[in-house]
Design a protein around this motif. Structure first.
Motif, mmCIF file in Angstrom:
data_model
loop_
_atom_site.group_PDB
_atom_site.id
_atom_site.type_symbol
_atom_site.label_atom_id
_atom_site.label_comp_id
_atom_site.label_asym_id
_atom_site.label_seq_id
_atom_site.Cartn_x
_atom_site.Cartn_y
_atom_site.Cartn_z
ATOM 1 N N CYS A 78 1.078 18.755 -3.199
ATOM 2 C CA CYS A 78 0.196 17.590 -3.306
ATOM 3 C C CYS A 78 -0.352 17.451 -4.721
ATOM 4 N N LEU A 79 -0.760 18.567 -5.308
ATOM 5 C CA LEU A 79 -1.296 18.519 -6.667
ATOM 6 C C LEU A 79 -0.238 18.038 -7.651
ATOM 7 N N ARG A 80 1.004 18.484 -7.457
ATOM 8 C CA ARG A 80 2.074 18.066 -8.362
ATOM 9 C C ARG A 80 2.398 16.579 -8.220
ATOM 10 N N THR A 81 1.984 15.978 -7.107
ATOM 11 C CA THR A 81 2.255 14.561 -6.887
ATOM 12 C C THR A 81 1.198 13.670 -7.537
ATOM 13 N N ILE A 82 0.009 14.214 -7.821
ATOM 14 C CA ILE A 82 -1.079 13.405 -8.378
ATOM 15 C C ILE A 82 -0.664 12.641 -9.643
ATOM 16 N N PRO A 83 -0.013 13.284 -10.636
ATOM 17 C CA PRO A 83 0.386 12.522 -11.832
ATOM 18 C C PRO A 83 1.321 11.359 -11.526
ATOM 19 N N ILE A 84 2.168 11.535 -10.506
ATOM 20 C CA ILE A 84 3.099 10.469 -10.135
ATOM 21 C C ILE A 84 2.345 9.303 -9.509
ATOM 22 N N LYS A 94 4.237 13.455 -17.971
ATOM 23 C CA LYS A 94 3.773 14.757 -18.428
ATOM 24 C C LYS A 94 2.317 14.928 -18.006
ATOM 25 N N ASP A 95 1.976 16.109 -17.548
ATOM 26 C CA ASP A 95 0.614 16.304 -17.092
ATOM 27 C C ASP A 95 0.280 17.789 -17.119
ATOM 28 N N GLU A 96 -0.983 18.103 -17.381
ATOM 29 C CA GLU A 96 -1.396 19.504 -17.437
ATOM 30 C C GLU A 96 -1.316 20.188 -16.078
ATOM 31 N N ILE A 97 -1.311 19.422 -14.987
ATOM 32 C CA ILE A 97 -1.175 20.032 -13.669
ATOM 33 C C ILE A 97 0.101 20.866 -13.595
ATOM 34 N N TYR A 98 1.199 20.350 -14.152
ATOM 35 C CA TYR A 98 2.464 21.078 -14.124
ATOM 36 C C TYR A 98 2.376 22.353 -14.959
ATOM 37 N N VAL A 146 0.839 -1.195 0.000
ATOM 38 C CA VAL A 146 0.000 0.000 0.000
ATOM 39 C C VAL A 146 0.877 1.249 0.000
ATOM 40 N N LEU A 147 0.648 2.109 -0.973
ATOM 41 C CA LEU A 147 1.275 3.426 -0.987
ATOM 42 C C LEU A 147 0.218 4.426 -0.544
ATOM 43 N N LEU A 148 0.356 4.929 0.680
ATOM 44 C CA LEU A 148 -0.612 5.850 1.258
ATOM 45 C C LEU A 148 -0.165 7.284 0.994
ATOM 46 N N ASP A 149 -0.999 8.024 0.279
ATOM 47 C CA ASP A 149 -0.728 9.414 -0.082
ATOM 48 C C ASP A 149 -1.575 10.314 0.810
ATOM 49 N N CYS A 150 -0.949 10.938 1.802
ATOM 50 C CA CYS A 150 -1.658 11.863 2.694
ATOM 51 C C CYS A 150 -1.558 13.258 2.081
ATOM 52 N N TRP A 151 -2.691 13.789 1.640
ATOM 53 C CA TRP A 151 -2.655 15.008 0.837
ATOM 54 C C TRP A 151 -3.883 15.872 1.103
ATOM 55 N N THR A 152 -3.888 17.071 0.479
ATOM 56 C CA THR A 152 -5.030 17.961 0.509
ATOM 57 C C THR A 152 -5.044 18.768 -0.785
ATOM 58 N N TYR A 153 -6.211 19.100 -1.280
ATOM 59 C CA TYR A 153 -6.285 19.732 -2.607
ATOM 60 C C TYR A 153 -5.856 21.197 -2.609
ATOM 61 N N THR A 154 -5.596 21.776 -1.442
ATOM 62 C CA THR A 154 -5.126 23.152 -1.383
ATOM 63 C C THR A 154 -3.604 23.256 -1.361
ATOM 64 N N CYS A 155 -2.915 22.141 -1.380
ATOM 65 C CA CYS A 155 -1.445 22.117 -1.320
ATOM 66 C C CYS A 155 -0.886 21.906 -2.722
ATOM 67 N N ILE A 156 -0.095 22.858 -3.216
ATOM 68 C CA ILE A 156 0.404 22.756 -4.584
ATOM 69 C C ILE A 156 1.364 21.581 -4.749
ATOM 70 N N ALA A 215 -12.542 18.810 -6.808
ATOM 71 C CA ALA A 215 -11.108 18.817 -7.084
ATOM 72 C C ALA A 215 -10.661 17.488 -7.693
ATOM 73 N N LEU A 216 -11.189 16.367 -7.199
ATOM 74 C CA LEU A 216 -10.836 15.056 -7.747
ATOM 75 C C LEU A 216 -11.228 14.958 -9.216
ATOM 76 N N GLU A 217 -12.375 15.535 -9.551
ATOM 77 C CA GLU A 217 -12.820 15.502 -10.948
ATOM 78 C C GLU A 217 -11.945 16.381 -11.826
#
Length: 330
Positions: A46-52, A164-168, A34-44, A87-89
């Protein structure tokens, strides 16, 4: 990832709702890594980690890895399940997400920052952790090791670069010489430029001298100073604004609406409205005016430039339900 002493992983506790999955437990996931990602959508970061996280799921899920995000709240509005789902969508998050809206799982793991990644082996023991933003190569070796321990045969060819991801592109990446993140709520404000002693939990009349230092936030007009941000409390003729001289490629702002009804702001750069070339993803340019209709509390991208540039941004409220929380740069 950093090796830590093997200890039993706490189970998920206080989860309001599960997204993209049926309810999960570590007991039911025994045998999986299990890779547990503790995050929040207001943290930039965290957002940059989503594609990874998305790429690791795609590459290793059929070999016994499960990526689970535990979303906790940095701001009160991020306890709202509808905001999190929105935010997830927006960011196309397709791995399981636990809505840890009361931060119970966050506290069970002793978290103090976002993001934090925890790698749990097939026996339910915490083996590795990683604090803050990390590139994909910082995760793969540890994941492969634990999958092999579990009797799996994962691919061992490592990714050469982050996906590569549009988030970046939307929010930009962190680099040296970039302006720092600045919050304006009274619990975290550190770079306030006005020569005015503001009173918490009250409407304050801010006067702008017109002389602005770099990397300092300035206010003009009537604003209610709250613990997490400032809410505009005047009329359109109030000459109100949030201003900052910054150095970056991207200007992102955590902004919102007090009552759930749309709030409108206009955005200027160096005294001029934005153009379609430098307007961010969330800005509309129409009839020579650049504006944002703010429908929810979220990190909005206001400015994009190709190079690191110094400018002064001016955010002008047009409705008195507008809330400004934080500047975030990229």
């Amino acid at each position: 990832m950093n090796v830590i002493p093997a200890t039993p992983a706490p189970d998920f506790v206080g989860i309001e709702e599960w997204i993209n999955t049926q309810p999960l437990s570590l007991k039911a996931l025994k045998g999986k890594v299990v890779l547990l990602d503790c995050w929040t959508y207001t943290c930039i970061f965290c957002l940059r980690t989503i594609p990874i996280m998305r790429r690791l799921k795609e590459k290793y899920s059929k070999h016994g890895l499960i990526v689970v995000g535990a979303h906790s709240a940095e701001y009160h509005f991020a306890t709202n399940a509808s905001n999190i789902k929105r935010a997830l969508e927006r960011y196309r998050v397709d791995f399981p997400i636990a809505l840890d809206t009361k931060n119970n799982t966050w506290e069970a793991y002793g978290n103090m920052y976002w993001p934090r990644h925890i790698l749990i082996d097939s026996n339910g023991l915490i083996r590795y952790e990683h604090a803050g933003y990390g590139n994909i190569y910082e995760f793969e070796d540890s994941i492969i090791e634990l999958l092999q321990e579990a009797g799996q045969n994962p691919p061992t060819e490592l990714e050469e670069e982050d996906p590569k991801d549009e988030i970046y592109d939307i929010h930009g990446m962190h680099f040296s010489a970039m302006s720092p993140e600045i919050c304006v709520g009274y619990t975290r404000l550190r770079r306030f430029g006005n020569n005015h002693k503001a009173e918490p939990n009250k409407v304050n009349q801010f006067k702008d001298s017109g002389q602005h230092l770099d990397n300092m936030v300035y206010l003009s007009g009537s604003w209610f100073w709250d613990r997490e941000g400032v809410r505009y409390s005047g009329k359109e003729s109030n000459n109100a604004a949030v201003m900052m001289k910054y150095n970056a490629k991207r200007v992102n702002t955590i902004i919102g609406t007090e009552d759930g009804k749309p709030a409108r702001i206009e955005v200027k750069l160096d005294g001029n409205y934005l153009t379609k070339e430098n307007a961010g993803k969330d800005v509309t340019v129409e009839n020579g005016i650049s504006y944002v209709d703010v429908n929810w509390d979220f990190m909005h991208n206001l400015v994009k430039t190709e190079k690191l540039e110094m400018h002064e941004i001016e955010i002008i409220p047009k409705t008195n339900n507008f809330i400004f929380y934080t500047f975030v740069f990229g």
